[in-house]
Design a protein around this motif. Sequence first.
Motif, PDB file in Angstrom:
ATOM      1  N   CYS A 185      63.938  78.761-104.923  1.00 61.49           N
ATOM      2  CA  CYS A 185      63.315  77.938-103.889  1.00 61.49           C
ATOM      3  C   CYS A 185      64.374  77.436-102.905  1.00 61.49           C
ATOM      4  O   CYS A 185      65.436  76.964-103.317  1.00 61.49           O
ATOM      5  CB  CYS A 185      62.619  76.759-104.559  1.00 61.49           C
ATOM      6  SG  CYS A 185      61.976  75.518-103.435  1.00 61.49           S
TER       7      CYS A 185
ATOM      8  N   CYS B 181      64.493  73.352-103.720  1.00 63.74           N
ATOM      9  CA  CYS B 181      64.928  72.798-105.003  1.00 63.74           C
ATOM     10  C   CYS B 181      65.648  73.797-105.895  1.00 63.74           C
ATOM     11  O   CYS B 181      66.234  73.404-106.899  1.00 63.74           O
ATOM     12  CB  CYS B 181      63.735  72.201-105.748  1.00 63.74           C
ATOM     13  SG  CYS B 181      62.632  73.431-106.462  1.00 63.74           S
TER      14      CYS B 181
ATOM     15  N   CYS C 217      58.489  76.718-103.784  1.00 61.38           N
ATOM     16  CA  CYS C 217      57.624  76.726-104.967  1.00 61.38           C
ATOM     17  C   CYS C 217      56.163  76.542-104.573  1.00 61.38           C
ATOM     18  O   CYS C 217      55.269  77.152-105.135  1.00 61.38           O
ATOM     19  CB  CYS C 217      57.979  75.581-105.912  1.00 61.38           C
ATOM     20  SG  CYS C 217      59.682  75.573-106.474  1.00 61.38           S
TER      21      CYS C 217
ATOM     22  N   CYS D  20      57.308  71.515-101.815  1.00 51.02           N
ATOM     23  CA  CYS D  20      58.717  71.793-101.550  1.00 51.02           C
ATOM     24  C   CYS D  20      58.927  72.125-100.073  1.00 51.02           C
ATOM     25  O   CYS D  20      59.929  71.729 -99.480  1.00 51.02           O
ATOM     26  CB  CYS D  20      59.219  72.935-102.432  1.00 51.02           C
ATOM     27  SG  CYS D  20      59.671  72.416-104.102  1.00 51.02           S
TER      28      CYS D  20
HETATM   29 ZN   LIG Z   1      60.914  74.136-105.047  1.00 51.88          ZN
END
Ligand SMILES: [Zn+2]
Length: 61
Positions: A5, A8, A35, A39
């Motif tokens: 991602c 994150c 994700c 996000c």
């Molecule tokens: Zn993420």
Amino acid sequence: MSDACTYCGSDVSDHDPVFVEEGTGDGRQEAGQFCNYACLSAQIDDTDLTTGACCRIDLGG
Ligand SMILES: [Zn+2]
């Protein structure tokens, strides 16, 4: 291509991934993968991507 991602670093394939592309002069290029929309939204907030950007034109009424 990595499945991490953009925001994150988690594996997006474990979630409900969202992919972003940006238009270039003659096509599109990948701008990120997330994700889920959470996000993506967090990334937008953290990087001020929407500051000064709006597709609506103010005609000044
Ligand atoms: Zn993420």
